[in-house]
Design an enzyme around this catalytic site. Sequence first.
Site, PDB file in Angstrom:
ATOM      1  N   ASP A   6     -60.882  14.750  72.709  1.00 14.36           N
ATOM      2  CA  ASP A   6     -59.929  14.086  71.845  1.00 14.36           C
ATOM      3  C   ASP A   6     -60.762  13.343  70.909  1.00 14.36           C
ATOM      4  O   ASP A   6     -61.776  13.081  71.055  1.00 14.36           O
ATOM      5  CB  ASP A   6     -58.985  13.084  72.748  1.00 14.36           C
ATOM      6  CG  ASP A   6     -58.004  12.129  71.782  1.00 14.36           C
ATOM      7  OD1 ASP A   6     -57.403  12.589  70.895  1.00 14.36           O
ATOM      8  OD2 ASP A   6     -58.057  11.106  72.185  1.00 14.36           O
ATOM      9  N   SER A   7     -60.044  12.983  69.735  1.00 14.74           N
ATOM     10  CA  SER A   7     -61.129  12.326  68.891  1.00 14.74           C
ATOM     11  C   SER A   7     -61.274  10.586  69.274  1.00 14.74           C
ATOM     12  O   SER A   7     -62.035  10.312  68.839  1.00 14.74           O
ATOM     13  CB  SER A   7     -59.950  12.015  67.440  1.00 14.74           C
ATOM     14  OG  SER A   7     -58.735  11.234  67.928  1.00 14.74           O
ATOM     15  N   CYS A  69     -55.904  16.173  71.439  1.00 16.47           N
ATOM     16  CA  CYS A  69     -55.518  15.306  69.981  1.00 16.47           C
ATOM     17  C   CYS A  69     -54.588  16.373  69.331  1.00 16.47           C
ATOM     18  O   CYS A  69     -54.733  17.793  69.317  1.00 16.47           O
ATOM     19  CB  CYS A  69     -56.899  15.244  69.460  1.00 16.47           C
ATOM     20  SG  CYS A  69     -56.856  14.857  67.866  1.00 16.47           S
ATOM     21  N   GLU A 176     -53.584   0.574  69.245  1.00 12.44           N
ATOM     22  CA  GLU A 176     -54.917   0.127  69.478  1.00 12.44           C
ATOM     23  C   GLU A 176     -55.269  -1.189  69.530  1.00 12.44           C
ATOM     24  O   GLU A 176     -55.952  -1.734  70.214  1.00 12.44           O
ATOM     25  CB  GLU A 176     -55.880   0.788  68.693  1.00 12.44           C
ATOM     26  CG  GLU A 176     -55.763   2.293  68.922  1.00 12.44           C
ATOM     27  CD  GLU A 176     -56.742   3.123  68.140  1.00 12.44           C
ATOM     28  OE1 GLU A 176     -57.369   2.582  67.131  1.00 12.44           O
ATOM     29  OE2 GLU A 176     -57.276   4.308  68.640  1.00 12.44           O
ATOM     30  N   CYS A 208     -48.469  12.330  68.997  1.00 11.50           N
ATOM     31  CA  CYS A 208     -49.865  11.782  68.944  1.00 11.50           C
ATOM     32  C   CYS A 208     -50.110  11.152  70.189  1.00 11.50           C
ATOM     33  O   CYS A 208     -49.098  10.707  70.838  1.00 11.50           O
ATOM     34  CB  CYS A 208     -49.973  10.614  67.591  1.00 11.50           C
ATOM     35  SG  CYS A 208     -51.639  10.059  67.507  1.00 11.50           S
ATOM     36  N   HIS A 210     -51.095   8.524  71.080  1.00  7.95           N
ATOM     37  CA  HIS A 210     -50.877   7.031  71.160  1.00  7.95           C
ATOM     38  C   HIS A 210     -49.296   6.563  71.366  1.00  7.95           C
ATOM     39  O   HIS A 210     -49.050   5.651  71.902  1.00  7.95           O
ATOM     40  CB  HIS A 210     -51.134   6.315  69.831  1.00  7.95           C
ATOM     41  CG  HIS A 210     -52.709   6.384  69.893  1.00  7.95           C
ATOM     42  ND1 HIS A 210     -53.637   7.301  69.753  1.00  7.95           N
ATOM     43  CD2 HIS A 210     -53.899   5.037  69.906  1.00  7.95           C
ATOM     44  CE1 HIS A 210     -54.881   6.707  69.928  1.00  7.95           C
ATOM     45  NE2 HIS A 210     -55.051   5.543  69.911  1.00  7.95           N
TER      46      HIS A 210
END
Lengths: 288, 288
Positions: A6-7, A69, A176, A208, A210
């Site tokens: 993942d990024s 990702c 985040e 995504c 998140h």
Amino acid sequence: MIGVFDSGIGGLTVVKEIRNMLPEYDVVYFGDTARVPYGNKSPELIKKYALEDARFLLDKGAKLIVIACNSASAVAREYLREQLDVPVLGVIGPAVHAAKAATINGRIGVIGTRATVNSGIYQLVLKNLEQTVPQSTGSSDRSVPAFMRKGKRIQTSTPVMSIVAQAAPLLVPLVEEGYIHKPETKQLVRRYLQPLKQQQIDTLILGCTHYPILKEVIRAKAPKIKLIDPAQTLAAELELFIKDRRELDRSLSKRHELRLYVSDLTLQVNEIANLWLGKHVNVEEVQW
Amino acid sequence: MIGVFDSGIGGLTVVKEIRNMLPEYDVVYFGDTARVPYGNKSPELIKKYALEDARFLLDKGAKLIVIACNSASAVAREYLREQLDVPVLGVIGPAVHAAKAATINGRIGVIGTRATVNSGIYQLVLKNLEQTVPQSTGSSDRSVPAFMRKGKRIQTSTPVMSIVAQAAPLLVPLVEEGYIHKPETKQLVRRYLQPLKQQQIDTLILGCTHYPILKEVIRAKAPKIKLIDPAQTLAAELELFIKDRRELDRSLSKRHELRLYVSDLTLQVNEIANLWLGKHVNVEEVQW
């Protein structure tokens, strides 16, 4: 091992689902925290980064690459397939499959990063699925000329499918920062969902890593819309994929091992890894 | 040339101020858009990136390095000074100087990224300034023993200075999304300013290249607080610095040239460069 990249560390949600689904399989994870995020970078650069990430995992013994990702799945999956000799799974196909099965009115929404939305990949994957899946009823009966079928009531179990995508880039930094139940977050969620609700979607892909963390907030703003979590659908597809391929399955080590690497080990990385995967998880930094 | 670097394109605000102040001087800019942002990465990584950025500018003919990025100024300026043979200017010193001159009650606030705030650099720079600047009145009169000065009313023109720093990381993505006057932005600005207002600051340093774009919103929420824009104070200090050093000044080319490089040329980069610096600005991509 199963290699996952993942990024950043958002992809640990995918690792968690894989560990739930396939607990005995060893997993090696790479989070590119030194260059995070990918979602606002150019497709060419995302491809380059994705290939470097995948090669790192292959060096560590991965026999199969999972792109956790969404941005990298959207932009770089085909490229990785061309470049690498191992299977490459992304999060998008399984999510579209699941959304297609879940929708009743055929209107599917997606929220994602700018890179994901601009790629048009969700629409493309859906189109390819539609073309390969045989139509179930009357309308495909080529023995009856079209003009004779006119006016005839055709029973069809699959509605016309469409996907409408909405970039929701601000949700990533909000998550985040831990701004899960803050009014600013609720307001942005409402703002991003509005055009999708106007399109009367009944199913929403959380495109995504998140976003599933905001599931409750999203559900509160769109109580009638079914939510698809790509981490879960990917893990389910991964299980089928492995079980279908005996040779690949045999090549994968099974000691319930988990190895986590990042390219920049900040305090936040350790915190989140421990929060999501348990206290005794150890993260190593690798220098590129 | 004057070399300027930033983690992304926010540093173009600094370029703009330098061009206003020193229009004839040639400027070469590097924005590390392939690895942006720096503000949530580790100090070690920021140092490594900053050195690479500065070396790129030296290769392009820079005789002086300006760090436009607050996070890199905070974490990497001393490191670059040790590593490089040319002068290195950051945005923090000039901003603290200006804040010190502007404050009346001695209470200065800073908003910045997590990396900037965690570095404690603003407090350190202030402390160093306090120690080097001679006290103006009575209390520094060492000829009178301390006990004799006790009870005496001392006239002092410099109040006790303190800096309180607040991380405001969400303002960066909001600005990048163009959410300048949106309610979410106003709400977040209010949230971030609240602890600073409780500390009764009368001066606020906008410690990230993106924040001056929110000047109006910030002013609306804190109408009595003086705002310090580090891009402006840096440009002013740069002018003094160059004019004081004749040999350096002679080595700088003066053809009003501007060369802009980024490590990832997205559509957004061109858009913002044209918006901030004029329509005929050309940005080149460099591959690392």
